[in-house]
Design a protein around this motif. Structure first.
Motif, mmCIF file in Angstrom:
data_model
loop_
_atom_site.group_PDB
_atom_site.id
_atom_site.type_symbol
_atom_site.label_atom_id
_atom_site.label_comp_id
_atom_site.label_asym_id
_atom_site.label_seq_id
_atom_site.Cartn_x
_atom_site.Cartn_y
_atom_site.Cartn_z
ATOM 1 N N PRO A 55 4.294 -12.652 3.351
ATOM 2 C CA PRO A 55 4.085 -13.025 4.758
ATOM 3 C C PRO A 55 5.284 -13.730 5.389
ATOM 4 N N GLY A 56 6.009 -14.523 4.603
ATOM 5 C CA GLY A 56 7.190 -15.186 5.166
ATOM 6 C C GLY A 56 8.248 -14.193 5.599
ATOM 7 N N VAL A 57 8.440 -13.160 4.782
ATOM 8 C CA VAL A 57 9.425 -12.122 5.115
ATOM 9 C C VAL A 57 8.948 -11.306 6.308
ATOM 10 N N ILE A 58 7.689 -10.879 6.268
ATOM 11 C CA ILE A 58 7.132 -10.091 7.374
ATOM 12 C C ILE A 58 7.228 -10.877 8.680
ATOM 13 N N GLY A 59 6.831 -12.130 8.649
ATOM 14 C CA GLY A 59 6.833 -12.951 9.860
ATOM 15 C C GLY A 59 8.221 -13.162 10.426
ATOM 16 N N THR A 60 9.192 -13.375 9.540
ATOM 17 C CA THR A 60 10.572 -13.582 10.008
ATOM 18 C C THR A 60 11.128 -12.329 10.661
ATOM 19 N N VAL A 61 10.924 -11.186 10.005
ATOM 20 C CA VAL A 61 11.452 -9.927 10.542
ATOM 21 C C VAL A 61 10.773 -9.570 11.857
ATOM 22 N N VAL A 62 9.445 -9.589 11.880
ATOM 23 C CA VAL A 62 8.722 -9.207 13.092
ATOM 24 C C VAL A 62 9.020 -10.179 14.229
ATOM 25 N N GLY A 63 9.026 -11.464 13.937
ATOM 26 C CA GLY A 63 9.294 -12.459 14.974
ATOM 27 C C GLY A 63 10.686 -12.327 15.567
ATOM 28 N N THR A 64 11.665 -12.059 14.714
ATOM 29 C CA THR A 64 13.039 -11.901 15.196
ATOM 30 C C THR A 64 13.171 -10.671 16.086
ATOM 31 N N ILE A 65 12.549 -9.572 15.663
ATOM 32 C CA ILE A 65 12.573 -8.355 16.489
ATOM 33 C C ILE A 65 11.852 -8.589 17.815
ATOM 34 N N ARG A 66 10.698 -9.253 17.756
ATOM 35 C CA ARG A 66 9.890 -9.463 18.959
ATOM 36 C C ARG A 66 10.651 -10.245 20.022
ATOM 37 N N ARG A 67 11.459 -11.198 19.602
ATOM 38 C CA ARG A 67 12.223 -11.983 20.578
ATOM 39 C C ARG A 67 13.233 -11.124 21.331
ATOM 40 N N GLU A 68 13.786 -10.123 20.652
ATOM 41 C CA GLU A 68 14.798 -9.271 21.281
ATOM 42 C C GLU A 68 14.195 -8.062 21.995
ATOM 43 N N ALA A 69 13.029 -7.617 21.550
ATOM 44 C CA ALA A 69 12.411 -6.419 22.136
ATOM 45 C C ALA A 69 10.903 -6.649 22.251
ATOM 46 N N PRO A 70 10.486 -7.520 23.140
ATOM 47 C CA PRO A 70 9.070 -7.912 23.204
ATOM 48 C C PRO A 70 8.124 -6.791 23.603
ATOM 49 N N GLU A 71 8.650 -5.731 24.227
ATOM 50 C CA GLU A 71 7.784 -4.648 24.683
ATOM 51 C C GLU A 71 7.494 -3.618 23.596
ATOM 52 N N LEU A 72 8.216 -3.665 22.480
ATOM 53 C CA LEU A 72 8.057 -2.664 21.428
ATOM 54 C C LEU A 72 6.806 -2.909 20.587
ATOM 55 N N GLU A 73 6.134 -1.821 20.211
ATOM 56 C CA GLU A 73 5.155 -1.878 19.130
ATOM 57 C C GLU A 73 5.954 -2.002 17.837
ATOM 58 N N ILE A 74 5.604 -2.975 16.995
ATOM 59 C CA ILE A 74 6.340 -3.198 15.753
ATOM 60 C C ILE A 74 5.430 -2.896 14.570
ATOM 61 N N GLY A 75 5.878 -1.951 13.741
ATOM 62 C CA GLY A 75 5.117 -1.577 12.558
ATOM 63 C C GLY A 75 5.917 -1.803 11.297
ATOM 64 N N VAL A 76 5.198 -2.012 10.195
ATOM 65 C CA VAL A 76 5.831 -2.217 8.892
ATOM 66 C C VAL A 76 5.167 -1.284 7.879
ATOM 67 N N THR A 77 5.746 -1.226 6.702
ATOM 68 C CA THR A 77 5.198 -0.398 5.628
ATOM 69 C C THR A 77 4.273 -1.205 4.726
ATOM 70 N N THR A 78 3.380 -0.493 4.031
ATOM 71 C CA THR A 78 2.601 -1.111 2.944
ATOM 72 C C THR A 78 2.757 -0.276 1.671
ATOM 73 N N ALA A 79 3.871 0.421 1.540
ATOM 74 C CA ALA A 79 4.061 1.393 0.460
ATOM 75 C C ALA A 79 3.910 0.764 -0.930
ATOM 76 N N ARG A 80 3.372 1.556 -1.845
ATOM 77 C CA ARG A 80 3.093 1.045 -3.187
ATOM 78 C C ARG A 80 4.361 0.697 -3.953
ATOM 79 N N TRP A 81 5.509 1.326 -3.603
ATOM 80 C CA TRP A 81 6.724 0.972 -4.338
ATOM 81 C C TRP A 81 7.194 -0.444 -4.004
ATOM 82 N N VAL A 82 6.696 -0.994 -2.894
ATOM 83 C CA VAL A 82 7.019 -2.385 -2.558
ATOM 84 C C VAL A 82 6.133 -3.332 -3.358
#
Length: 273
Positions: A55-82
């Motif tokens: 969650p710390g990594v997800i939150g940092t990445v999503v939050g940083t992107i959101r500040r620069e591009a607040p209108e974008l839908e932001i998605g991440v992976t849940t792939a099993r190799w992770v």
């Protein structure tokens, strides 16, 4: 709808233009959002450059992107190799729900062929994160059709893993036929040598699609490395990149995309690696 997939599971040192850090992902997000991209699919990395669902990594990445591009839908992976353990995956997703709204993903992709996929979908829905269902084969399509779309499904990602540019579109057609009508939008895309032919097919058939360094490092003619995700998006939109082909003269592939269906009125180009 055009989605951008800026990095994917590629090695951190694969190519300097592929964004890996939160800052570089946010930079590319801002650039492609300015071009009209509506959705971003990212693979967050920790400080060591490894993919992570923490969650710390997800939150940092999503939050940083959101500040620069607040209108974008932001998605991440849940792939099993992770994270190979589906129970651990659902535990981590549960922790995503405690992130502040600006740092929480809007959607997350779940691959139908992975063990425990329905449990992962339920975990995402429980914390209010939409589901993108990854369908890689006709077998996946049949499995999803039999199981039905889980609650919270935003779209189905029809992912053509056949990389031969001559056969990728045929595989796309097979997957779409196996899926049949579904009560959610379908986003169709290919990868590597098949990325551009499948994108063109999706455009011709009015399907959502995507482009970015996760799917290909190269432009539509398959011979040059793109300078960035923004350049790939411009070509996906049918735009030229100033000077890229003007230097080419007669013979071979001179003229670049002016023979491609990515140019208005053009004919279908050959797509080769």
């Amino acid at each position: 709808m055009l989605q951008c997939c800026p990095n994917g599971a590629r090695p951190a040192d694969v190519y300097p233009a592929v964004p890996m850090s939160p800052r570089h992902l946010a930079r590319d997000a801002r650039a492609v959002a300015a071009l009209g991209v509506e959705s971003l699919h990212v693979h967050p990395r920790d400080r060591d450059g490894q993919e992570s669902l923490a969650p710390g990594v997800i939150g940092t990445v999503v939050g940083t992107i959101r500040r620069e591009a607040p209108e974008l839908e932001i998605g991440v992976t849940t792939a099993r190799w992770v994270e190979p353990d589906p129970l651990k995956r659902t535990e981590l997703i549960g922790q995503w729900g405690k992130l502040p709204p600006h740092a929480r993903p809007d959607v997350a992709s779940v691959n139908v062929h992975e063990r425990g996929w329905q449990r992962v979908c339920a975990a995402l829905d429980a914390v209010g994160i939409g589901v993108e269902l990854g369908v890689w084969t006709t077998g996946d399509a049949v499995q999803l059709k039999q199981a039905g779309l889980p609650r919270g499904t935003v779209r189905v990602l029809a992912e053509v893993t056949v990389t031969d540019p001559d056969t990728a579109v045929a595989e796309a057609v097979r997957i779409l036929k196996a899926l049949g009508p579904v009560p959610a939008p379908i986003l169709l895309h290919g990868e590597e040598g098949g990325a551009w032919p499948v994108l063109e097919y999706a455009k011709r058939n009015h399907l959502d699609t995507r482009i970015g360094f996760e799917d290909t490092l190269k432009g539509p003619d398959g011979t040059w490395l793109a300078t960035g995700n923004e350049e790939l998006v411009r070509y996906a939109q049918g735009k030229d990149v100033a000077g890229r082909y003007e230097r080419r003269r007669s013979g071979g592939r001179a003229g670049g995309l002016r023979g491609s269906s990515l140019w208005p009125g053009g004919s279908r180009a050959e797509h080769r690696r």
